[in-house]
Design a protein around this motif. Structure first.
Motif, PDB file in Angstrom:
ATOM      1  N   ALA A  19       0.891  -1.165  -0.113  1.00  9.30           N
ATOM      2  CA  ALA A  19       0.061  -0.055   0.039  1.00  9.30           C
ATOM      3  C   ALA A  19       0.827   1.229  -0.160  1.00  9.30           C
ATOM      4  CB  ALA A  19      -1.049  -0.040   1.294  1.00  9.30           C
ATOM      5  N   PHE A  20       2.022   1.143  -0.206  1.00  6.92           N
ATOM      6  CA  PHE A  20       2.989   2.377   0.056  1.00  6.92           C
ATOM      7  C   PHE A  20       3.820   2.521  -1.162  1.00  6.92           C
ATOM      8  CE2 PHE A  20       2.329   0.628   4.379  1.00  6.92           C
ATOM      9  CZ  PHE A  20       2.023   1.786   4.930  1.00  6.92           C
ATOM     10  N   THR A  21       3.286   2.170  -2.183  1.00  8.27           N
ATOM     11  CA  THR A  21       3.900   2.297  -3.836  1.00  8.27           C
ATOM     12  C   THR A  21       2.944   2.784  -4.677  1.00  8.27           C
ATOM     13  OG1 THR A  21       4.888   1.513  -5.561  1.00  8.27           O
ATOM     14  CG2 THR A  21       3.504   0.014  -4.416  1.00  8.27           C
ATOM     15  N   PRO A  22       3.221   3.915  -5.412  1.00  4.73           N
ATOM     16  CA  PRO A  22       2.010   4.503  -6.249  1.00  4.73           C
ATOM     17  C   PRO A  22       1.772   3.541  -7.465  1.00  4.73           C
ATOM     18  CG  PRO A  22       4.174   5.393  -6.722  1.00  4.73           C
ATOM     19  CD  PRO A  22       4.423   4.658  -5.447  1.00  4.73           C
ATOM     20  N   ALA A  23       2.594   2.289  -7.614  1.00  4.01           N
ATOM     21  CA  ALA A  23       2.406   1.279  -8.583  1.00  4.01           C
ATOM     22  C   ALA A  23       0.856   0.637  -8.559  1.00  4.01           C
ATOM     23  CB  ALA A  23       3.228   0.188  -8.534  1.00  4.01           C
ATOM     24  N   ARG A  24       0.162   0.241  -9.516  1.00  2.26           N
ATOM     25  CA  ARG A  24      -0.915  -0.605  -9.349  1.00  2.26           C
ATOM     26  C   ARG A  24      -1.024  -1.924 -10.276  1.00  2.26           C
ATOM     27  NH1 ARG A  24      -1.284   2.425  -5.882  1.00  2.26           N
ATOM     28  NH2 ARG A  24      -2.855   3.621  -5.051  1.00  2.26           N
ATOM     29  N   THR A  25      -1.409  -2.715  -9.875  1.00  6.78           N
ATOM     30  CA  THR A  25      -1.471  -4.054 -10.666  1.00  6.78           C
ATOM     31  C   THR A  25      -2.696  -4.292 -11.648  1.00  6.78           C
ATOM     32  OG1 THR A  25      -0.492  -4.950  -8.696  1.00  6.78           O
ATOM     33  CG2 THR A  25      -1.438  -6.480 -10.155  1.00  6.78           C
ATOM     34  N   VAL A 108      -4.308  -6.468  -1.866  1.00  5.03           N
ATOM     35  CA  VAL A 108      -4.789  -5.295  -1.417  1.00  5.03           C
ATOM     36  C   VAL A 108      -5.557  -4.810  -2.789  1.00  5.03           C
ATOM     37  CG1 VAL A 108      -4.552  -3.036  -0.623  1.00  5.03           C
ATOM     38  CG2 VAL A 108      -3.280  -4.634   0.285  1.00  5.03           C
ATOM     39  N   VAL A 109      -6.690  -4.501  -2.656  1.00  5.71           N
ATOM     40  CA  VAL A 109      -7.680  -3.965  -3.835  1.00  5.71           C
ATOM     41  C   VAL A 109      -8.185  -2.689  -3.224  1.00  5.71           C
ATOM     42  CG1 VAL A 109      -9.859  -4.450  -4.968  1.00  5.71           C
ATOM     43  CG2 VAL A 109      -8.354  -6.478  -4.537  1.00  5.71           C
ATOM     44  N   GLU A 110      -8.068  -1.926  -4.226  1.00  3.69           N
ATOM     45  CA  GLU A 110      -8.596  -0.380  -3.986  1.00  3.69           C
ATOM     46  C   GLU A 110     -10.014  -0.456  -3.564  1.00  3.69           C
ATOM     47  OE1 GLU A 110      -8.103   1.104  -7.831  1.00  3.69           O
ATOM     48  OE2 GLU A 110      -6.292   2.020  -7.484  1.00  3.69           O
ATOM     49  N   GLY A 111     -10.243   0.092  -2.129  1.00  2.00           N
ATOM     50  CA  GLY A 111     -11.489   0.148  -1.682  1.00  2.00           C
ATOM     51  C   GLY A 111     -11.977  -1.255  -0.845  1.00  2.00           C
ATOM     52  N   LEU A 112     -11.049  -2.076  -0.630  1.00  2.00           N
ATOM     53  CA  LEU A 112     -11.621  -3.461   0.011  1.00  2.00           C
ATOM     54  C   LEU A 112     -10.365  -3.364   1.100  1.00  2.00           C
ATOM     55  CD1 LEU A 112     -12.387  -5.871  -2.546  1.00  2.00           C
ATOM     56  CD2 LEU A 112     -14.120  -4.460  -1.148  1.00  2.00           C
ATOM     57  N   ALA A 241       1.072  -3.318   4.081  1.00  2.00           N
ATOM     58  CA  ALA A 241      -0.227  -2.950   3.934  1.00  2.00           C
ATOM     59  C   ALA A 241      -0.817  -2.329   5.227  1.00  2.00           C
ATOM     60  CB  ALA A 241      -1.166  -4.196   3.197  1.00  2.00           C
ATOM     61  N   ASP A 242      -1.846  -1.832   5.035  1.00  2.00           N
ATOM     62  CA  ASP A 242      -1.966  -0.877   5.911  1.00  2.00           C
ATOM     63  C   ASP A 242      -3.612  -0.791   6.205  1.00  2.00           C
ATOM     64  OD1 ASP A 242      -1.919   0.886   8.263  1.00  2.00           O
ATOM     65  OD2 ASP A 242      -2.220   2.795   7.062  1.00  2.00           O
ATOM     66  N   ALA A 243      -4.012  -1.967   6.987  1.00  2.00           N
ATOM     67  CA  ALA A 243      -5.571  -2.468   7.167  1.00  2.00           C
ATOM     68  C   ALA A 243      -5.476  -3.240   8.743  1.00  2.00           C
ATOM     69  CB  ALA A 243      -6.123  -3.423   6.060  1.00  2.00           C
ATOM     70  N   GLY A 474       4.761   4.994   7.619  1.00  2.00           N
ATOM     71  CA  GLY A 474       3.588   5.772   8.133  1.00  2.00           C
ATOM     72  C   GLY A 474       2.254   5.064   8.178  1.00  2.00           C
ATOM     73  N   HIS A 475       1.984   3.911   8.663  1.00  2.00           N
ATOM     74  CA  HIS A 475       0.817   3.075   8.939  1.00  2.00           C
ATOM     75  C   HIS A 475      -0.219   3.962   9.646  1.00  2.00           C
ATOM     76  CE1 HIS A 475       3.911  -0.192   7.789  1.00  2.00           C
ATOM     77  NE2 HIS A 475       2.656  -0.907   7.603  1.00  2.00           N
TER      78      HIS A 475
END
Length: 513
Positions: A19-25, A108-112, A241-243, A474-475
């Protein structure tokens, strides 16, 4: 009683995502396999094997992506929709008894907040509450209470590096068949005991090669052989990740509720008691500190490996952070050409690769690469050098180019990012890491072949989407208190009692903890 051969479906999506990289899959990264192809990827299900003979296996959709940035919601919905559609076809044509859910656990999925649970809910909506579901996971995944509830069986790797991936998946399938047979010839759901542990550490501090993880995981067989227990899983969790679900956990399954609870608590207490003993798998330092040691190494210490760990593509890094390479090439030993043979793997640069291929081997080119995705730490790097070699057709990189700069520094450029874990990754490019002086690889702990090649090594604490300095990231959403973010647990020790999770066809009630 199941008098015919059980019918078992297979599905799952896996991607370890930072969750700490601007990359997207995106969806193509999963290289999805469908139908019979989704079964054929598993050797232990090949015709003639015991598992193949024990059930009828039907593939829906299996997708596994290289670790990376968060999965876009559109990509997830596309793959999930197709998986569900294929699963509906299986259910329409067969009486389904079981399902193998092959996942990682850190997607990690955007919004979940809990993508694997969300996906399993969609699967359950098709197969119903009575079908037995067995999951195989990475020990760096996250196993939430909700996920455990909707699963009947769950297991995970017991080795890091993951030399037991094959054995774990086979075990998940065998556990499923055993449950369908039950203890008296009828299907029997096992009891499940789950203990969350407020510890969140990177894999580079929890490798099972070293203590205390080595002893913690060696305790699994001693619990697993106890009466009424047939599987034990210990999850380190995923640190980048940060959840709320990101933490360590233990799950024990078996035929007796008291037995699984006691076994889970025993392992959870052992894990918690060792929290202050976890350490990095190798000496660490800044990149310059590691290079000082590497360049000064004696011949018997060469090749000297240095992990550029902050941008490790197999932990979720974007792979195109140029910070490590930029600082390497500034070193006096490089500029003065006294460093010996140095290999750097790797940096993506599709335009750089295209230009080098067009120029041809032996040509001198000036190209720009990196930082197209993650420019938070350094911008694109400009390289001038000789095109040493070109290779086409790699599954991940597509095309690879080796550029020789400063005389004897060999920089691997890729069309798309790629991890370098095997000796052949280098030798197929004409490089010989065993004969090099210094090898820098974007990785955390060294995978087995790299570990074997290295005469010595250090872990460089470099910046990136999988920075080993977790507090630097920065979690904001993990549960607190959490070790090592918080260290004073004297006044309020964690609750390490076992939570008996209801059967998957029974409601989940009570507080989350």
């Amino acid at each position: 009683m199941i008098r015919r051969r059980p019918v078992i479906a297979i599905c799952g999506l896996a991607c370890e995502t930072s969750a700490f990289t601007p990359a997207r899959t995106e969806a193509p990264a999963f290289h999805a396999q469908r139908g019979p192809d989704a079964v054929a990827i598993y050797d232990f299900l090949a015709p003639g094997t015991p598992l193949a003979a024990g059930a009828d296996w039907h593939g829906a959709l299996i997708g596994r992506a290289l670790p990376g940035g968060m999965v876009t919601r559109a990509a997830y919905e596309e793959l999930a929709d197709e998986m569900i559609a294929l699963l509906k076809e299986i259910v329409a044509n067969h009486t389904l008894d079981g399902l193998w859910f092959d996942i990682h656990g850190a997607m990690v999925v955007e919004g979940l907040d809990d993508a694997e649970f969300d996906l399993l809910q969609r699967v359950r909506a098709v197969i119903g509450p009575d079908v037995f579901v067995s999951a195989s996971m990475d020990l760096h995944g996250n196993v939430s209470r909700e996920l455990v509830h909707q699963l009947d069986l769950v297991t995970c790797y017991r080795m890091a590096p993951h030399e037991d991936e094959y054995a774990t998946k086979l075990r998940a399938c065998q556990n499923l068949l055993n449950s369908l047979k039950g203890t008296r010839g009828t299907p029997q759901r096992p009891y499940k005991a789950w203990v969350p542990i407020p510890i969140l550490l990177p894999g580079e501090q929890t490798s099972t090669r070293d203590e205390p993880a080595k002893s913690i995981y060696k305790a699994i067989p001693r619990v697993e052989v106890l009466p009424d227990i047939f599987d034990v899983g210990i999850w380190v969790g995923y640190a980048w990740a940060d959840a709320p679900r990101n933490r360590a956990a233990v799950v024990v399954t078996g035929w007796g509720s008291e037995a699984v609870a006691a076994g889970a608590e025993r392992l959870a207490r052992k894990f918690w008691a060792a929290r202050a003993e976890f350490h990095f798998v190798a000496p660490t330092g800044s990149l310059d500190e590691c290079l000082d040691v590497a360049f000064a190494a004696k011949p018997m210490q060469r090749p000297y490996f240095v992990s550029d760990s902050g941008d490790n593509p197999t932990a979720g890094g974007s792979g195109d952070v140029t910070w490590g390479l930029t600082n390497l090439l500034k070193r006096k030993e490089i500029v003065d050409q006294t460093a010996g043979t140095v290999i750097y793997a790797s940096i993506p640069g599709p335009e750089a690769v295209k230009a080098a291929v067009a120029a041809g081997v032996g040509s001198t080119v000036t190209v720009k690469a990196g930082a197209a995705v993650d420019d938070l730490h350094a911008g694109p790097i400009t390289l001038t050098g000789e095109v040493f070699s070109v290779k086409h057709g790699d599954k991940h990189a597509r095309t690879e180019v080796v550029l020789r700069v400063f005389g004897s520094v060999y920089v691997i450029l890729t069309e798309l990012r790629k991890p370098y874990h095997y000796e052949r990754d280098f030798t197929e490019l004409g490089l010989h890491p065993r004969q090099a002086d210094v090898v820098l690889v974007k990785i955390g702990y060294l995978e087995p072949e790299l570990y074997d090649m290295a005469a010595d090594w250090m872990l460089a604490l470099t910046p990136g989407g999988v920075d080993q300095d977790l507090k630097r990231l920065g979690h904001k959403r993990i549960r607190r208190p959490m070790f090592p973010f918080d260290k004073d647990f004297d006044e309020k020790p964690p609750n390490l009692s076992a939570r008996l999770i209801p059967m998957s066809n029974e409601p989940l009630t009570g507080p989350d903890e």
